[in-house]
Enzyme design. Structure first.
Site, PDB file in Angstrom:
ATOM      1  N   THR A 112     103.021  12.554  39.062  1.00  0.00           N
ATOM      2  CA  THR A 112     102.778  11.280  38.360  1.00  0.00           C
ATOM      3  C   THR A 112     102.988  10.061  39.257  1.00  0.00           C
ATOM      4  O   THR A 112     102.442   8.995  38.986  1.00  0.00           O
ATOM      5  CB  THR A 112     103.723  11.140  37.150  1.00  0.00           C
ATOM      6  OG1 THR A 112     105.080  11.185  37.600  1.00  0.00           O
ATOM      7  CG2 THR A 112     103.476  12.217  36.114  1.00  0.00           C
ATOM      8  N   ASP A 113     103.812  10.228  40.324  1.00  0.00           N
ATOM      9  CA  ASP A 113     104.245   9.030  41.051  1.00  0.00           C
ATOM     10  C   ASP A 113     103.124   8.262  41.739  1.00  0.00           C
ATOM     11  O   ASP A 113     103.168   7.026  41.808  1.00  0.00           O
ATOM     12  CB  ASP A 113     105.345   9.402  42.065  1.00  0.00           C
ATOM     13  CG  ASP A 113     106.681   9.648  41.369  1.00  0.00           C
ATOM     14  OD1 ASP A 113     106.817   9.259  40.193  1.00  0.00           O
ATOM     15  OD2 ASP A 113     107.593  10.222  41.994  1.00  0.00           O
TER      16      ASP A 113
ATOM     17  N   THR B 136     105.361  17.285  39.535  1.00  0.00           N
ATOM     18  CA  THR B 136     106.341  17.825  38.576  1.00  0.00           C
ATOM     19  C   THR B 136     105.722  18.887  37.693  1.00  0.00           C
ATOM     20  O   THR B 136     106.393  19.809  37.248  1.00  0.00           O
ATOM     21  CB  THR B 136     106.895  16.664  37.716  1.00  0.00           C
ATOM     22  OG1 THR B 136     107.647  15.822  38.575  1.00  0.00           O
ATOM     23  CG2 THR B 136     107.784  17.151  36.594  1.00  0.00           C
TER      24      THR B 136
HETATM   25  C1  SIN Z   1     106.142  13.619  38.894  1.00  0.00           C
HETATM   26  O1  SIN Z   1     105.176  14.337  39.018  1.00  0.00           O
HETATM   27  O2  SIN Z   1     106.474  13.164  37.760  1.00  0.00           O
HETATM   28  C2  SIN Z   1     107.048  13.220  40.008  1.00  0.00           C
HETATM   29  C3  SIN Z   1     106.821  13.952  41.259  1.00  0.00           C
HETATM   30  C4  SIN Z   1     105.464  13.694  41.836  1.00  0.00           C
HETATM   31  O3  SIN Z   1     104.908  12.611  41.660  1.00  0.00           O
HETATM   32  O4  SIN Z   1     104.971  14.593  42.547  1.00  0.00           O
END
Ligand code: SIN
Length: 343
Positions: free
Chosen positions: A103-104, A18
């Protein structure tokens, strides 16, 4: 004009997420596409970054290792990323490596790097950072997270694999995504963060004991593996115990593994309830799997705490690791024993 001589460098490796995401609708925090902006462009958009590094006499180098939504993270990217991190950490002028990541699955990549990077290289910091809001958000969190991660790389006490998000510094072992939406999305469970970044300064809270001596997070689980030669990791799946659970998934895995010799099942991590308890039907199926040669590990699905070893359990516990990290530890542990038995 006097130009400060750059004697050290910081390397930023982009992997997507993200933090590199964009939306057609300015200010949309959830309807966006991850992994769109290149790492160079992403760094350019961080206010004050160039001036900060210049002040420290640190040059910036960057490389796009991958461009993925981290829900799709896989061994192939981990393999490439590990190779690049090793390459840069080994360079005497490199202070450390910063990785931009979704983040995932950030906690899984952090733990994987922690587990496979040689401990001598981890005398330098490897800092993963991220964002919960895309680059096009009205108030994106990525730029501040990058600045905070830079402060951690620059800190002389930094070492090992860490994650930085919303002003907190977490160890690779403890970090976990705790919230699907809030900007402050990560926690370290009972252990708590290693420190906090405040106005560009790191305040460590966990690397000193009460006498002021430095205590490093235990940062090596496995003997250094030659990841360059790894083609794939042994297959380990995660199943969850819950009300109404059955053994059907485990039996299906065993059947499929028997029918497809190219994808043998080597291990199962069970995300167990509470202190590692498992629904009786699922437990019976896991015992069948174990009898068939599959290694079964119990981790708790509780977001905090750890499974306390119970003498009566037929399955080993995850040594405090969450189910997804226990999966990585089991894959690497199985690989280690496969290598040992073929030596
Ligand atoms: C995020 O980064 O918050 C979600 C998408 C990802 O993990 O690439």
């Amino acid at each position: 004009m006097f130009l400060k001589k750059m004697v050290k460098k910081m390397v930023v490796l982009g992997t997507g997420g993200t933090i590199a995401g964009t939306s057609d609708v300015a200010g949309d925090n959830i309807g966006y596409t991850a992994a769109q902006v290149g790492v160079g462009q992403l760094l350019q958009a961080v206010p004050g970054l160039t001036a900060l590094l210049e002040m420290y006499g640190v040059a910036l180098e960057f490389e796009q290792v991958a461009q993925v939504d981290s829900k799709d993270m896989d061994f192939c990217v981990w393999h490439a990323l590990t190779a690049r991190v090793k390459h840069y950490l080994a360079q005497p002028d490199a202070l450390g490596v910063l990785i931009t990541h979704g983040t995932d699955t950030l906690e899984e990549t952090a733990f994987f790097l922690h587990a496979v990077l040689p401990s001598n290289l981890l005398a330098k910091p490897v800092v993963l950072t991220c964002a919960m809001r895309p680059a096009t958000a009205t108030t994106p969190d990525g730029p501040q997270n990058v600045l905070d991660a830079v402060a951690v790389v620059l800190d002389v006490k930094s070492a090992g694999v860490m994650a930085v998000c919303a002003g907190a510094v977490h160890s690779a072992v403890d970090v976990q995504k705790m919230h699907p939406y809030r900007v402050d999305a990560f926690g370290s469970g009972d252990a708590g963060p290693l420190g906090y970044v405040e106005e560009g300064v790191v305040r460590w809270v966990r690397i000193f004991d009460e006498k002021g001596s430095e205590v490093r997070v235990k940062y090596h689980y496995f003997a250094t593996k030659n990841i360059a030669n790894m083609i794939e990791l042994p297959r380990v799946e995660v199943v969850m115990s819950h009300a109404g659970a059955t053994g059907d998934l485990v039996d299906a895995l065993l059947m499929q593994s028997g029918a497809d010799p190219a994808r043998p099942l080597h291990g199962i991590v069970v995300a167990a309830t509470g202190n590692g308890t498992i629904h009786q039907l699922l437990e019976a199926a896991l015992l069948r799997a174990q009898a068939a040669g599959v290694t079964v590990v119990r981790a708790t699905r509780c977001p905090m705490g750890r499974v306390l070893p119970a003498a009566q359990s037929a399955f080993q516990d995850s040594d405090g690791l969450s189910p997804v990290k226990a999966r990585i530890a089991l894959m690497l542990g199985l690989l280690e024993s496969q290598c040992a038995s073929t030596r």
